[in-house]
Design a protein around this motif. Structure first.
Motif, short mmCIF file in Angstrom:
data_model
loop_
_atom_site.label_atom_id
_atom_site.label_comp_id
_atom_site.label_asym_id
_atom_site.label_seq_id
_atom_site.Cartn_x
_atom_site.Cartn_y
_atom_site.Cartn_z
N PHE A 1 37.10 17.14 47.98
CA PHE A 1 37.01 18.01 49.15
C PHE A 1 36.46 17.27 50.36
CE2 PHE A 1 38.03 21.63 46.65
CZ PHE A 1 38.51 22.55 47.55
N PHE B 1 38.36 25.63 56.52
CA PHE B 1 38.45 24.75 55.37
C PHE B 1 37.13 24.00 55.15
CE2 PHE B 1 39.74 20.60 53.50
CZ PHE B 1 40.18 21.09 52.29
N SER B 2 36.52 23.52 56.25
CA SER B 2 35.29 22.77 56.04
C SER B 2 34.15 23.69 55.64
CB SER B 2 34.92 21.93 57.26
OG SER B 2 35.42 22.48 58.41
N ILE B 3 34.16 24.93 56.14
CA ILE B 3 33.13 25.87 55.69
C ILE B 3 33.30 26.15 54.20
CG2 ILE B 3 32.36 28.26 55.84
CD1 ILE B 3 32.75 28.10 58.82
N ALA C 1 34.57 24.16 52.07
CA ALA C 1 34.14 22.97 51.35
C ALA C 1 32.63 22.95 51.18
CB ALA C 1 34.61 21.72 52.09
N VAL C 2 31.90 23.23 52.29
CA VAL C 2 30.43 23.20 52.21
C VAL C 2 29.93 24.26 51.23
CG1 VAL C 2 28.34 23.64 53.51
CG2 VAL C 2 30.11 22.20 54.48
#
Lengths: 196, 219, 176
Positions: free
Chosen positions: A57, A173-175, A177-178
């Motif tokens: 990710f 998407f990055s949220i 992932a986190v």
């Protein structure tokens, strides 16, 4: 400007040399992240090691953010990049088969190559298995052809299929992932440690 | 104890990293969107437009065609009906509406040939010229006066009055000779040239595509 | 911690750091070549080459092999094969630096080596088959596909991990 080789800024002859160079970096990073160990890879499915999820990710999110920043700044033209074609049922069926193979064998092709390089015999067998799999597919191609070539939707991106704004996709998407990282960390703490 | 402290520091670092990560991703959303500029800058375009260099005269073109100069391609931007009716020899028909089609890009976006646009006058040809110029294509020209000027100067040159300078007569005679090349028949030499065809057979010009490879990939 | 480093060769990079570097490599790959990474393509090329050597007429008659065979070029002369060679070299360097190179079969203490190898072979066959149907593996389709937000890449990724989680229970003895 970029991508450099398709636009003729770097000549085609460099293609293979660049391929080897990129391969070396790719292999080095994969091996150093522990992707040559099948038990570490399989850990993601049992909750004792989430290296795959994290590396995977992080890599996907970093690359997509980087590519879109380069595009924004005008160094790279996103529309010229190769977009993996979407064959709806091919992707789903192939993905399901690969998932079973992943859990059974504990590698995916890229990581098995890394393990081959450091002398894991199970990886040698695994690569042999992949070759047999490709061979079977080719021999039975007439049988697989409807799935392989059917349901073709073009080289589409999420923007094309859903009409979403790419920047929002990346942000969400990055949220995700986190959040996935945080959850995986919590899960890992609860699951019994496995030493390998 | 030490381990716990390390873990705490590490988890703090991860939080910071996660924050940076999300801020970077959010940055893409928040950044002001700008229209991607394709082709040359507006100032450059303006100076290109003002410069009279883009025009070529009908005499120059006639001269080039007669000498079979291979360095240029003629592009007829009128519709295909007019094109089929009459056009210059070896011209390629790219109607203005289809100018930016992918099929024709190879003709326009190249460095091998001079591209000469023409229409009935130079109005539509100028439009084509501006469009292509904006995209940064090279070596573009416009036939001054277009087909109308072509008819009045080359095909049917006006005989000058007796009292003009000698150059005018010279020009007239070259134009007249050129018009004969293009198939106009004058009464004083009907005999041997009656079977000359009106337009020369259309030579096919193959334009090499610019080296631009589509990216490929996949396992 | 330091003593651990010496005794345990299984200390790997921080996964986030590895992922970050991997992301940079993907950006770099796209910037230079306009395409993503891949791995199974190299194995496909090898199979095509082998079949082409052993039974050329069969390879030409088969609708799938013949796509990759051309008269004047070996099927091995592709980007992905060179890249896979690089992966081998890179992994060898990394493994060598960390002292991880040796012949061994890695498996859970609960199962025998033979069982591990059988499952590896079976998994490999399935993965090879699936990678051809989906036109890419985890690196080619999922990772590189996701980097350009390809719909197919996301579908493949979800399918791989979804089915892997779904069947993980049945294979638990092999790993835990």
């Amino acid at each position: 400007m970029g991508p450099l080789i398709p636009n003729g800024i770097i000549s085609m002859e460099w293609d293979s040399i660049i391929a080897i160079f990129i391969g070396i970096c790719f292999g080095f990073v994969l091996e150093s992240s522990g992707f040559s160990s099948s038990r570490k890879l399989a850990g993601v499915f049992y909750g004792y090691d989430f290296a795959v999820l994290r590396v995977f990710f992080t890599a996907a999110a970093v690359s997509v953010i980087g590519i879109y920043y380069l595009d924004y700044l005008g160094y790279l033209d996103v529309s010229q990049l190769y977009v993996h074609p979407t064959y709806l049922w091919g992707a789903i069926i192939g993905g399901v088969i690969m998932g079973v193979g992943f859990v059974a064998g504990g590698f995916c092709p890229g990581t098995s190559l890394c393990a081959v390089a450091i002398g894991k015999l199970d990886a040698w067998v695994y690569v042999l298995g992949i070759m047999i799999g490709v061979f079977l597919f080719s021999e039975l191609y007439t049988f697989f052809e409807p799935i392989y070539t059917g349901y073709f939707m073009g080289n589409i991106t999420l923007m094309d299929s859903f009409g979403w704004n790419p920047y929002w996709i990346i942000f969400v998407f990055s949220i995700i992932a986190v959040v996935a990282f945080a959850v995986s960390d919590m899960v890992r703490k609860r699951v019994k440690k496995v030493f390998y | 104890m030490v381990k716990k402290k390390v873990a705490k520091v590490l988890s703090f670092r991860y939080k910071i990293l996660a924050l940076i990560f999300i801020v970077l991703a959010g940055g893409l959303v928040l950044l002001p969107k700008h229209q991607k500029q394709e082709g040359i800058k507006a100032e450059q375009l303006l100076s290109n437009v003002i410069s009279p260099e883009r025009y070529v005269s009908t005499d120059q073109i006639a001269h080039k065609i007669i000498n079979q100069d291979p360095s240029f391609i003629l592009i007829d931007v009128r519709d295909s009906i007019s094109y089929n009716n009459y056009s210059l020899p070896n011209a390629i028909n790219i109607p203005l509406k289809k100018l930016l089609d992918k099929d024709f890009e190879a003709y326009l976006n190249q460095n091998q040939f001079d591209v000469i646009f023409y229409s009935n006058d130079n109005f539509y040809a100028d439009q084509a010229w501006v469009l292509c110029n904006r995209l940064g294509y090279k070596n573009l020209r416009v036939l001054k006066g277009g087909m109308n000027r072509w008819f009045t100067t080359i095909i049917n040159p006006v005989k000058p009055n007796d009292d003009v300078a000698a150059e005018e007569f010279e020009l007239y005679s070259t134009r007249k000779a050129a018009s004969m090349f293009f198939g106009v028949v004058y009464p004083d030499q009907v005999a041997e040239q009656s079977d000359m065809q009106i337009a020369a057979p259309k030579k096919v010009i193959t334009v090499q595509k610019k080296k631009k490879r589509a990216a490929e990939g996949g396992c | 911690m330091k003593t651990d480093n010496k005794t345990n060769s299984h200390v790997y990079w921080n996964p986030y750091f590895g992922g970050f570097l991997l992301g940079i490599i993907i950006i770099f790959t796209f910037y230079l070549t306009g395409r993503g990474l891949g791995a199974s393509g190299a194995m496909k090329s090898s199979v095509v080459t082998i079949v082409d050597q052993v039974a050329p007429t069969h390879a030409e008659n088969n609708a799938y092999y013949s796509k990759f065979i051309s008269k004047d070029d070996s099927p091995m002369n592709t980007w992905l094969v060179f890249e896979a060679l690089g992966v081998l070299i890179g992994a060898f360097i990394s493994g060598g630096l960390a002292g991880r190179i040796k012949w061994r079969i890695q498996h859970s203490p609960k199962i025998s080596s033979k069982r591990r190898l059988v499952f590896a072979l079976g998994g490999g066959i399935l993965f090879g088959l699936g990678a051809q149907i989906a036109r890419g593996c985890t690196s080619g389709a999922a990772l590189s596909g996701m980097a350009v937000l390809s719909t197919g890449g996301f579908i493949t990724m979800l399918a791989i991990f979804g089915s892997a989680y779904a069947v993980a229970y049945f294979f638990r003895k092999n790993w835990i």
